[in-house]
Motif scaffolding. Structure first.
Motif, PDB file in Angstrom:
ATOM      1  N   LEU A  24       0.832  -1.213   0.000  1.00 56.23           N
ATOM      2  CA  LEU A  24       0.000   0.000   0.000  1.00 56.23           C
ATOM      3  C   LEU A  24       0.862   1.255   0.000  1.00 56.23           C
ATOM      4  O   LEU A  24       0.545   2.238  -0.688  1.00 56.23           O
ATOM      5  CB  LEU A  24      -0.930  -0.015   1.219  1.00 56.23           C
ATOM      6  N   ASN A  25       1.945   1.255   0.776  1.00 56.14           N
ATOM      7  CA  ASN A  25       2.838   2.411   0.785  1.00 56.14           C
ATOM      8  C   ASN A  25       3.511   2.603  -0.576  1.00 56.14           C
ATOM      9  O   ASN A  25       3.702   3.741  -1.026  1.00 56.14           O
ATOM     10  CB  ASN A  25       3.904   2.234   1.867  1.00 56.14           C
ATOM     11  N   TRP A  32       0.913   4.124  -2.780  1.00 51.64           N
ATOM     12  CA  TRP A  32       0.621   5.501  -2.384  1.00 51.64           C
ATOM     13  C   TRP A  32       1.733   6.458  -2.837  1.00 51.64           C
ATOM     14  O   TRP A  32       1.454   7.505  -3.412  1.00 51.64           O
ATOM     15  CB  TRP A  32       0.425   5.574  -0.876  1.00 51.64           C
ATOM     16  N   CYS A  36       1.303   9.491  -5.659  1.00 47.27           N
ATOM     17  CA  CYS A  36       1.601  10.881  -5.280  1.00 47.27           C
ATOM     18  C   CYS A  36       2.756  11.450  -6.098  1.00 47.27           C
ATOM     19  O   CYS A  36       2.681  12.585  -6.590  1.00 47.27           O
ATOM     20  CB  CYS A  36       1.926  10.954  -3.790  1.00 47.27           C
TER      21      CYS A  36
END
Length: 314
Positions: free
Chosen positions: A74-75, A78, A82
């Motif tokens: 997930l990181n 993300w 971004c």
């Protein structure tokens, strides 16, 4: 002179045997079969080698859905999204600046692209993360704080990856904008549109057909490049797997887990890129290729048809 109406004007002369029908025999491409056998043999040997290697595949299955691995995935997703948004927005701005008649704007954009494309991403990540060595505090007038507290691993990864990506996106966007025929801009100006409106309403929608394919590749590349953020202690997918392997000593097993997750994420986004390209390709003269599902359906239909023909059931 008499006219024989019973004689076929298109047939052979009387007394001659008509020629036999030509049977077309396809050319045999033995090289294709030989190369296919060689490729399958090599693939089989690779699969056999990994199947018999000292790898505990049970550990791989157990850690695929491990909490820390899921958080790392997930990181990774993300920070990729971004950084790509930052790179896309800033890249579009830099592309417009490069094409500007203002020498200051074009020179600044060129210098930015020259610097960020000329230095490695890893070096840029380390520069941002260690910024506190040269700036103790961040003072913006309305905000003041210690640089160590401001420059977190996430922010350093965002700036390092996003600003580097902006340099590449600027060149991709510039190529897309220049691919639009100049007559489109002249026609928009003749209708009374200003430069900003012409770029937003006329040029960019047509340039997206050229921008989308390499941008999708850049996004997938960013997804994998985000693993470099592990050196600045950002808890992404690779760092999560590396941390776990240092504890359970299952190094290869955890690398397999990380690879499976990277392959899964890149596959999902590759499919999304395919349909996004089809969407922006509307209105072109060329025929759009069939979707993967349609291609599979066509192959199955063709296989059933050939089977019926071979069994003489048609």
């Amino acid at each position: 002179m008499s006219l024989d109406l019973d004689k076929d004007p298109g047939g052979p002369p009387a007394g001659e045997v008509p020629p036999e029908a030509i049977t077309a025999v396809p050319v045999r491409h033995w090289g294709r079969w030989i190369s296919a056998v060689l490729v399958l043999t090599v693939l089989g040997l690779i699969v056999w080698a990994f199947a018999n290697a000292k790898i505990n595949w049970g550990v791989v299955g157990d850690y695929l859905t491990y909490d820390r691995i899921m958080e790392g995935a997930l990181n990774t997703l993300w920070i990729t999204v971004c950084a790509m948004v930052l790179g896309l927005v800033l890249g579009m701005l830099l592309a417009v600046m490069r094409l500007s008649d203002n020498p200051v704007l074009s020179s600044v954009a060129y210098a930015y692209i020259w610097f960020f494309r000329g230095t490695p991403v890893l070096v840029q990540l380390m520069l941002w993360y260690n910024l506190s060595y040269i700036f103790d505090t961040l003072n913006l007038g309305f905000y003041k704080n210690e640089m160590n507290d401001v420059m977190t691993p996430f922010l350093a990864a965002l700036l390092g990856l996003g600003l580097n990506e902006a340099a590449y996106m600027a060149e991709i966007a510039r190529a897309g904008i220049k691919s639009v025929d100049g007559g489109q801009t002249e026609a928009a100006q003749a209708l009374g549109m200003n430069g900003a409106k012409t770029m937003r309403r006329i040029v960019l929608p047509q340039a997206m057909r050229v921008i989308i394919p390499p941008s999708g590749n850049e996004f997938i590349n960013m997804l994998k490049t985000s693993s470099l953020a592990s050196v600045i202690y950002f808890e992404e997918l690779f760092r999560a797997g590396n941390t776990i392997s240092s504890r359970n000593l299952a190094v290869m097993e955890m690398m397999m887990v990380v690879s499976v997750w990277y392959l899964l994420l890149t596959t999902v986004f590759s499919i999304g890129q395919y349909y996004l390209e089809r969407y922006y390709a509307k209105g072109t003269d060329r025929e759009q290729p069939p979707t993967p599902l349609r291609r599979i359906g066509q192959q199955l239909t063709s296989f059933r048809t050939k089977s019926k023909v071979g069994g003489e059931t048609v």
